[in-house]
Write a protein that holds these residues in place. Structure first.
Motif, PDB file in Angstrom:
ATOM      1  N   UNK A 120      74.134  19.118  36.469  1.00 57.62           N
ATOM      2  CA  UNK A 120      73.887  20.195  37.436  1.00 57.62           C
ATOM      3  C   UNK A 120      72.388  20.387  37.653  1.00 57.62           C
ATOM      4  N   UNK A 121      71.581  20.313  36.601  1.00 55.63           N
ATOM      5  CA  UNK A 121      70.122  20.429  36.740  1.00 55.63           C
ATOM      6  C   UNK A 121      69.583  19.284  37.592  1.00 55.63           C
ATOM      7  N   UNK A 122      70.070  18.069  37.362  1.00 55.73           N
ATOM      8  CA  UNK A 122      69.634  16.923  38.168  1.00 55.73           C
ATOM      9  C   UNK A 122      69.962  17.124  39.647  1.00 55.73           C
ATOM     10  N   UNK A 123      71.148  17.691  39.913  1.00 57.97           N
ATOM     11  CA  UNK A 123      71.538  17.920  41.306  1.00 57.97           C
ATOM     12  C   UNK A 123      70.631  18.953  41.962  1.00 57.97           C
ATOM     13  N   UNK A 124      70.279  19.987  41.215  1.00 54.95           N
ATOM     14  CA  UNK A 124      69.370  21.004  41.754  1.00 54.95           C
ATOM     15  C   UNK A 124      67.998  20.389  42.024  1.00 54.95           C
ATOM     16  N   UNK A 125      67.489  19.603  41.104  1.00 54.39           N
ATOM     17  CA  UNK A 125      66.175  18.981  41.277  1.00 54.39           C
ATOM     18  C   UNK A 125      66.151  18.078  42.505  1.00 54.39           C
ATOM     19  N   UNK A 126      67.186  17.271  42.688  1.00 48.81           N
ATOM     20  CA  UNK A 126      67.215  16.369  43.849  1.00 48.81           C
ATOM     21  C   UNK A 126      67.319  17.149  45.163  1.00 48.81           C
ATOM     22  N   UNK A 127      68.114  18.227  45.152  1.00 50.06           N
ATOM     23  CA  UNK A 127      68.246  19.026  46.385  1.00 50.06           C
ATOM     24  C   UNK A 127      66.920  19.701  46.749  1.00 50.06           C
ATOM     25  N   UNK A 128      66.276  20.298  45.766  1.00 51.09           N
ATOM     26  CA  UNK A 128      64.996  20.955  46.036  1.00 51.09           C
ATOM     27  C   UNK A 128      63.953  19.933  46.471  1.00 51.09           C
ATOM     28  N   UNK A 129      63.975  18.768  45.879  1.00 42.79           N
ATOM     29  CA  UNK A 129      63.045  17.697  46.273  1.00 42.79           C
ATOM     30  C   UNK A 129      63.226  17.353  47.744  1.00 42.79           C
ATOM     31  N   UNK A 130      64.466  17.213  48.196  1.00 45.35           N
ATOM     32  CA  UNK A 130      64.735  16.884  49.595  1.00 45.35           C
ATOM     33  C   UNK A 130      64.318  18.032  50.525  1.00 45.35           C
ATOM     34  N   UNK A 131      64.571  19.276  50.120  1.00 44.38           N
ATOM     35  CA  UNK A 131      64.235  20.419  50.970  1.00 44.38           C
ATOM     36  C   UNK A 131      62.727  20.558  51.151  1.00 44.38           C
ATOM     37  N   UNK A 132      61.958  20.253  50.098  1.00 46.34           N
ATOM     38  CA  UNK A 132      60.509  20.428  50.168  1.00 46.34           C
ATOM     39  C   UNK A 132      59.833  19.239  50.840  1.00 46.34           C
ATOM     40  N   UNK A 133      60.184  18.017  50.414  1.00 46.10           N
ATOM     41  CA  UNK A 133      59.459  16.826  50.853  1.00 46.10           C
ATOM     42  C   UNK A 133      60.219  15.989  51.879  1.00 46.10           C
ATOM     43  N   UNK A 134      61.516  16.233  52.025  1.00 50.78           N
ATOM     44  CA  UNK A 134      62.287  15.467  52.997  1.00 50.78           C
ATOM     45  C   UNK A 134      62.579  14.046  52.565  1.00 50.78           C
ATOM     46  N   UNK A 135      62.417  13.727  51.300  1.00 55.60           N
ATOM     47  CA  UNK A 135      62.717  12.374  50.814  1.00 55.60           C
ATOM     48  C   UNK A 135      63.037  12.470  49.319  1.00 55.60           C
ATOM     49  N   UNK A 136      63.540  11.372  48.808  1.00 52.96           N
ATOM     50  CA  UNK A 136      63.818  11.298  47.376  1.00 52.96           C
ATOM     51  C   UNK A 136      62.513  11.338  46.596  1.00 52.96           C
ATOM     52  N   UNK A 137      62.667  11.588  45.265  1.00 55.43           N
ATOM     53  CA  UNK A 137      61.490  11.688  44.426  1.00 55.43           C
ATOM     54  C   UNK A 137      60.688  10.408  44.399  1.00 55.43           C
ATOM     55  N   UNK A 138      59.380  10.566  44.459  1.00 55.61           N
ATOM     56  CA  UNK A 138      58.474   9.427  44.398  1.00 55.61           C
ATOM     57  C   UNK A 138      57.407   9.691  43.347  1.00 55.61           C
ATOM     58  N   UNK A 139      56.725   8.645  42.978  1.00 56.90           N
ATOM     59  CA  UNK A 139      55.646   8.781  42.018  1.00 56.90           C
ATOM     60  C   UNK A 139      54.592   9.742  42.553  1.00 56.90           C
ATOM     61  N   UNK A 140      54.233  10.694  41.717  1.00 58.10           N
ATOM     62  CA  UNK A 140      53.273  11.706  42.130  1.00 58.10           C
ATOM     63  C   UNK A 140      53.900  13.020  42.511  1.00 58.10           C
ATOM     64  N   UNK A 141      55.208  13.021  42.836  1.00 54.67           N
ATOM     65  CA  UNK A 141      55.893  14.272  43.130  1.00 54.67           C
ATOM     66  C   UNK A 141      56.092  15.050  41.832  1.00 54.67           C
ATOM     67  N   UNK A 142      55.790  16.346  41.793  1.00 53.63           N
ATOM     68  CA  UNK A 142      55.887  17.114  40.542  1.00 53.63           C
ATOM     69  C   UNK A 142      57.275  17.090  39.908  1.00 53.63           C
ATOM     70  N   UNK A 143      58.311  17.302  40.733  1.00 57.55           N
ATOM     71  CA  UNK A 143      59.671  17.343  40.182  1.00 57.55           C
ATOM     72  C   UNK A 143      60.119  15.972  39.690  1.00 57.55           C
ATOM     73  N   UNK A 144      59.723  14.936  40.394  1.00 55.41           N
ATOM     74  CA  UNK A 144      60.098  13.587  39.961  1.00 55.41           C
ATOM     75  C   UNK A 144      59.422  13.240  38.631  1.00 55.41           C
ATOM     76  N   UNK A 145      58.242  13.762  38.402  1.00 57.96           N
ATOM     77  CA  UNK A 145      57.525  13.458  37.169  1.00 57.96           C
ATOM     78  C   UNK A 145      58.116  14.098  35.931  1.00 57.96           C
ATOM     79  N   UNK A 146      58.949  15.129  36.119  1.00 60.78           N
ATOM     80  CA  UNK A 146      59.534  15.805  34.950  1.00 60.78           C
ATOM     81  C   UNK A 146      61.038  15.567  34.859  1.00 60.78           C
ATOM     82  N   UNK A 147      61.539  14.563  35.560  1.00 58.95           N
ATOM     83  CA  UNK A 147      62.996  14.349  35.593  1.00 58.95           C
ATOM     84  C   UNK A 147      63.573  14.075  34.204  1.00 58.95           C
TER      85      UNK A 147
END
Length: 452
Positions: free
Chosen positions: A285-312
């Protein structure tokens, strides 16, 4: 033997024609060593054995039989001193002199040495089974050590496995029962009669009963084709009422099919939802929330340098296991954007769920679990709200963990690990019956005094 190997003092006291040291080294009760030789070309050790002379009565009429010569039978024995061994049994044959007897000539038999028309000695068969079970050996590896072929080894040990698997007494004494599914092949699911291997999924039943010290000694009870409540229910029904009445705790993963089978067939047993899978649901459930928020903020999946992707990976760890550096990385990522607070709140909910299982006191764990059942379904985060609804559906089985002294499906997962290991060692299986027998052997489901 062509030359004596010891003085008279160490020869057999009952028959000085045999060497006591040779008999002791070969170790076949009731038989004596008549000769030993080595083939220098292939390095095979050949040992000739025979039984001591004795009066023999006809097996049919009991009249004293007369000697009718010898017949050499070659058997494959367990390896010795790093070399394959051939055991030449100089079988004695007798002739019945009673005219009215239907038996004319018969040959001595000894199941402790070898079964009739066997290719492997009894000792070699049990040696091979012990190597499969305890040393993670493969059939082909055993065939190389024995100096024979895969088919010869398997055709010799298969009847022993089938005999042990058919023994219903191995199901006795089961008080805790686990169930789980696994994939046994990745090829065609056509029926076996049509050239396929049948269903990919198998349902495995595992004995999770506690020993005298209160520890779980998991052992595989059976593997049946399919993954459904009907498959599990039919297996429980086949075991009989005495078996079902003896099961006090039934552990399972969050799959309603197995839960329905437990409710139907194990009415008096307590169903317990596995702790590992509950924590896994929270982490997912936490992973799903992180991916959804990532898409809402950046419009793409997590990439290197994205704060949320760095703490996955940090979000998947227990809070008590985080180092100071990891905690600092987590804090920096959360405060980087106020919209990340939603991820942090979901992580805290998952950590509370995890703490229900990690606390030392069961009463405290149950209190945390009951609190989560009240709060999670009302959480504004949709993924956490869905998690709360799932736990509410499984409420009795979820809370049963704290009433059964931490019963879990961990032993079942350990058995699955053994199964995966031996499937890789065997480079896969084509025959379901062979697969079932092999896994029952290596996972402790078969019992026999010769098995260690």
């Amino acid at each position: 033997m062509s030359e004596p190997t010891a003085g008279v003092a160490v020869r057999c006291q009952h028959d000085p024609r045999y060497c006591h040291n040779c008999d002791l080294l070969v170790g076949i009760e009731g038989f004596h060593v008549a000769g030993v030789e080595v083939d220098p070309d292939v390095g095979i050790l050949t040992v000739r054995v025979e039984s001591a002379p004795a009066v023999m009565g006809c097996r049919s009429c009991g009249v004293i039989a007369h000697s009718h010569g010898r017949r050499d039978v070659e058997l494959i024995d367990a390896p010795c001193f790093g070399r394959p061994v051939r055991l030449v049994w100089r079988k004695r044959t007798w002739r019945c002199v009673e005219p009215a007897c239907a038996v004319k000539v018969f040959t001595e038999q000894n199941d402790q040495l070898a079964a009739p028309r066997a290719k492997l000695s009894t000792r070699a068969c049990w040696w091979a089974l012990s190597q499969l079970r305890g040393e993670n050996a493969s059939i082909l590896g055993l065939a190389r050590q024995l100096g024979t072929t895969w088919n010869t080894v398997w055709s010799s040990i298969q009847p022993l496995l089938e005999q042990m698997a058919a023994d219903e007494s191995r199901f006795a004494g089961v008080t805790r029962l686990g169930v789980d599914e696994h994939i046994w092949h990745h090829t065609s699911t056509l029926p076996i009669e049509s050239g396929g291997r049948g269903p990919k999924e198998l349902t495995g039943m595992v004995d999770l009963s506690l020993d005298a010290q209160g520890r779980t000694r998991a052992r595989l009870l059976d593997l049946v084709p399919g993954r459904s409540g009907r498959v599990y229910s039919d297996w429980l029904e086949e075991r009989g009422k005495q078996f079902r009445d003896g099961v006090e705790v039934a552990t399972l993963d969050p799959f309603h099919g197995y839960k329905n089978a437990i409710d139907d067939q194990l009415e008096d047993a307590t169903a317990v939802l596995d702790a590992f899978h509950i924590v896994k649901l929270g982490t997912a459930a936490v992973d799903e929330v992180r991916r959804r928020v990532q898409q809402e903020i950046h419009g793409h999946r997590g990439r290197k340098g994205d704060p949320l992707y760095g703490i996955r990976t940090i979000l998947r760890c227990g809070a008590e296991k985080l180092t100071e550096r990891q905690r600092a990385r987590l804090d920096r990522a959360i405060i980087a954007d106020e919209r990340h607070d939603e991820v942090y709140l979901a992580w805290q909910c998952a950590q509370q769920l995890r703490s229900a299982y990690t606390t030392d006191r069961l009463a405290e764990g149950r209190r945390i679990a009951e609190k989560l059942l009240k709060t999670l379904p009302t959480c504004p985060i949709p993924e956490i709200k869905r998690l709360g609804k799932t736990l509410t559906q499984w409420r009795p089985s979820f809370l049963a963990y704290f009433d059964t002294d931490r019963a879990s499906n961990g032993g079942t997962e350990a058995i699955n690990g053994l199964i995966e290991l031996h499937r890789r060692i065997a480079r896969g299986f084509r025959n379901l019956d062979h697969y079932r027998l092999r896994m029952l052997l290596i996972a402790g489901g078969l019992r026999h005094p010769h098995l260690r």
